[in-house]
Structures are given as C-alpha cells and as structure tokens.
Design an enzyme around this catalytic site. Structure first.
Site, short mmCIF file in Angstrom:
data_model
loop_
_atom_site.label_atom_id
_atom_site.label_comp_id
_atom_site.label_asym_id
_atom_site.label_seq_id
_atom_site.Cartn_x
_atom_site.Cartn_y
_atom_site.Cartn_z
N ASP A 88 -3.03 0.96 7.12
CA ASP A 88 -2.31 0.67 5.87
C ASP A 88 -2.01 -0.82 5.70
OD1 ASP A 88 -2.33 3.38 5.34
OD2 ASP A 88 -0.42 3.70 6.36
N GLU A 139 -1.69 -1.07 -5.96
CA GLU A 139 -2.93 -0.46 -6.46
C GLU A 139 -2.69 0.15 -7.83
OE1 GLU A 139 -5.42 1.20 -2.76
OE2 GLU A 139 -3.36 1.92 -2.90
N ASP A 186 0.87 -1.18 0.00
CA ASP A 186 0.00 0.00 0.00
C ASP A 186 0.90 1.22 0.00
OD1 ASP A 186 -2.36 1.58 0.28
OD2 ASP A 186 -1.82 1.87 2.37
#
Ligand SMILES: [Zn+2]
Length: 432
Positions: free
Chosen positions: A355, A275, A192
């Site tokens: 996170d 991501e 992340d």
C-alpha cells in the site's frame, strides 16, 4: 462558499412538545398544499407559479387555527419545498420517466422544518447558548465546534431523528473566499485507500478502519429483542427506538471518523493526491461485500475534497490504473495478486509495503497532474517538487528510512496531530 454545520439541540420536555407541534402544523400545510396543487394541475394542466402559491398563505391563516402560530417564513419554506419537489417530478415526467406522484406525508416521514433568512439566531441565555426560534422557543444547543466569526447564517433546519433527538443544521455562507492553493506546495501526501487497511499514506501513516464491532453487536442484540416483541405494542415501540439509536450511533461514529481523517489531511498538507474513485469503482466492480467500503471511500473523498477547497489545499484525483503494480522507485510494472502484501521490485530491488508503494505512485501521478512547482533545487524538504524528484529521493535513501515500518495509528492519534479546532474543543471540554 456554502457550508453546513450540524449541532445537537437540548430541548426540554416543553420545548419538545412545541417543536413537535410546529413540525405537525408544517406537515399539515405540506399535505394541504399538495392536495391543492394536484387539484390545480388536474384542472389547468400545469402548476401555478410559486408567487401565486405563496400568496395563498394569508388566506389560509384566516380559517386555519394554529397556522399563525408558526413563523411565516417557515410556512413559506414548506410551500417552496413542496413546489420544488413537484417541479423536479414534472421535469422527470416530461423527459419520459415513469415517476409516480408525491405522497401525502404521515408524521413519521415529515421530520424537519426550516427557518430561512430570518426568525432565528444564536443567543446566550442564563449562561448557555440557545437557538432562538421565532414564535417557538429558545432551545439550548450544544455548539461542540464554533461557527467561524465571519460566517453569515443563512438558514437553519431543525430535524427530529427517528431516535427522538433534535438537531439543528445551519446553512452558512462564508464571506471570504477560501485561500488559493499554493503554487509550490511543500507538504504533499499520497493516500491509498485500501480494503484491508483504511488508508495508507506516503508519510508512513496507516490508519486502520474504525473498530465498531461492539456497536454492531449491540445493534444485533437489540434487533433480536425487537423481533420478539409484539408488533405495534408499547414495548415494540420502545424497542424500535432503541434499534434506531444503535443505527444512529453507528452512523455518527463512522461519519465522525471520516470527518476527522479528512480534516487532518486537508489541514496538514498543501497537496493531497488520491485515486479517482469513479475509475477505481469501475475497475474493481464492487461486489456486495465491498459496497459498504466503497460507500465509505466515497464519503471520505467528498469530505476531503471540500475540506481541501476550504483550506486552500490541492486536491488531486488520479487514474488508479496500475498503482499497485507499478514500482514507485523505477516505474516497472509487475503482476501482484491481492494477497501479496509486499512490493519487491525485480528490476531495481526496491522493497516496500504494497500500500505504501501504491501511495507513492498516487502522489507521483498527483504531482504530475497538477504540474506544480517543478524545481531542480535539492532542498531536502521539497520532496514533492515532482515525481522525478520523488523517485530520486526514494532511490537515494535507504529503503528502511524512506518508508518507515508502519505501525497502524488509531484515528484518535491522527486527529490530535494538529487540528486547531480540536485543541480548542478539548480545551473547552476541560473548562466546562
Ligand atoms: Zn523498481
């Protein structure tokens, strides 16, 4: 596959003079050719062919003193570069874009020239490695990381930075194909990339952003000094160079950090899930303050992607929608404003750092997307078999051990965790 390797050159004063002389001849050839091309285009309504253009070079040499001092392939690449630029420009024009003309290049804007296919090689002379450039010189080069033995050097571009330093960038062709990513990846990680911390992964590693406050302060100081100098004076020029050095230093450190971080993940893991930044960028519509951060992510992800490809590691970019809201253990979504740093699931009671929870979701989605190696086996190591198993592993382990309390790790430590070239580099640094 094609790679670029960049190294610093260590030219003597005499070398510098020669490099600058060659650079300037190339610049003049560029400007001259641009003039001729524009004239031709005005008269004929189209560009001459590339071959026609190149065939003019021998004629030019007849009356142009100094042109023959530069290696012929270098001159050809100057012409090719200009030709490609112009062609790109006319293509844009044909498609209705209002683009201007290519400009004449002043010395400050023409910084590099390229040896293509021949006329250059790496050599050993007098106990040091040199970049041997045909018709130019043997220039000492600092090979801080080796070029792989089975790589073919296709070209080299030498460039003068605004700081006055010279660099050589090799275009390198790898003869072997990169390894295929494993069908059943064993070591998998979800990362992340956050705003407050740089990156947070499913192995509990949190990497802080690089502390460059000293460098930034120095830059500001030098910039203030510059503003007090008389524009155009000698002192101004000297100070301008100092400011350029500060900029270069910052850029280098930032890039170096991202290189090391991405190399670490690509080497250490079989699968890396992140991501998808394009989607994420749209969702979060970065304001100005966040643009820098998002530019750094972009660089990080593009470095990570090509390094994964090179190492035979799965690289998966997943839809970031709801990764922070969703519970990594049971999948239930809860609203969570940015200032809530902990994830505490009202449904299953799972608790984790915000996170870390997101990183687990990213990994789950990555595994799902790749669809690799789903297995019912309960081998303790195969945590990445599927998201189902990830969640199972999470819920069957006490929360405290499933997600270790994260101590931010400095970039240095992350790198030392096991990269062969780095070990080699340290070893050679010691032996120097
Ligand atoms: Zn839950």
């Amino acid at each position: 596959m094609y790679y670029a390797y960049k190294y610093r050159l260590k030219p003597s004063d005499a070398h510098r003079e020669e490099l600058d002389r060659h650079r300037d001849i190339c610049r003049q050839l560029y400007n001259h050719t641009l003039y001729r091309l524009n004239k031709y285009q005005n008269e004929h309504g189209e560009l001459p062919s590339m071959t026609a253009l190149r065939s003019k070079l021998p004629d030019l040499k007849k009356w142009w003193d100094g042109l023959s001092d530069v290696y012929s392939k270098v001159l050809q690449t100057v012409v090719e570069r200009l030709f490609d630029n112009l062609k790109g420009l006319s293509a844009l024009k044909e498609n209705g874009y209002g683009v201007g003309q290519l400009n004449w290049k002043p010395p400050r804007e023409f910084r590099s020239f390229t040896y293509s296919q021949s006329g250059f090689k790496l050599d050993k002379k007098g106990g040091q490695t040199v970049l041997s450039l045909s018709k130019l010189a043997d220039i000492p080069i600092r090979l801080h990381r080796p070029i792989p033995d089975d790589a073919t050097l296709k070209q080299v571009t030498v460039k003068k930075e605004p700081t006055g330093e010279w660099f050589a960038t090799f275009g390198v062709q790898m003869d072997r194909e990169p390894p295929e990513p494993p069908e059943t990846p064993e070591k998998c990680v979800g990362i992340d990339v956050g705003i407050l911390k740089y990156a947070h992964d499913t192995d509990g590693t949190a990497v802080g952003s690089l502390d460059l406050s000293d460098e930034r302060e120095r830059l500001e100081r030098e910039q203030r000094k510059l503003s007090r100098k008389q524009h155009g004076s000698n002192n101004y020029e000297k100070q301008r160079r100092r400011v350029a050095e500060c900029h270069a230093d910052l850029r280098r450190k930032r890039r170096d950090f991202l290189h090391k971080l991405s190399a670490y993940y690509a080497r250490e893991y079989d699968l890396v899930a992140v991501e998808d930044l394009n989607v994420k960028g749209m969702m979060e519509s970065p304001s100005n303050s966040r643009n820098t951060a998002s530019a750094a992510w972009r660089t990080f992800l593009s470095l990570l992607e090509y390094k994964c490809k090179r190492e035979g590691t799965h690289f998966v970019a997943v839809n970031p929608r709801g990764t922070t809201k969703e519970c990594a253990s049971c999948g239930v979504s809860t609203e969570k404003p940015l200032w809530v740093r902990e994830h505490s699931c009202p449904s299953c009671g799972f608790e984790a750092d915000r996170d870390a929870n997101a990183a687990w979701n990213i990994l789950s989605r990555g595994l799902e997307k790749v669809g690799v190696g789903y297995s019912e086996s309960t081998s303790s190591e195969s945590r990445c078999d599927s998201d189902v198993r990830t969640r199972a592993a999470l819920s069957s382990t006490p929360v405290e051990t499933a997600l270790p309390v994260d101590t931010p790790v400095s970039a240095k430590r992350v790198v030392e965790a096991g990269s062969p070239t780095l070990k080699k580099r340290t070893a050679s640094a010691v032996s120097e």
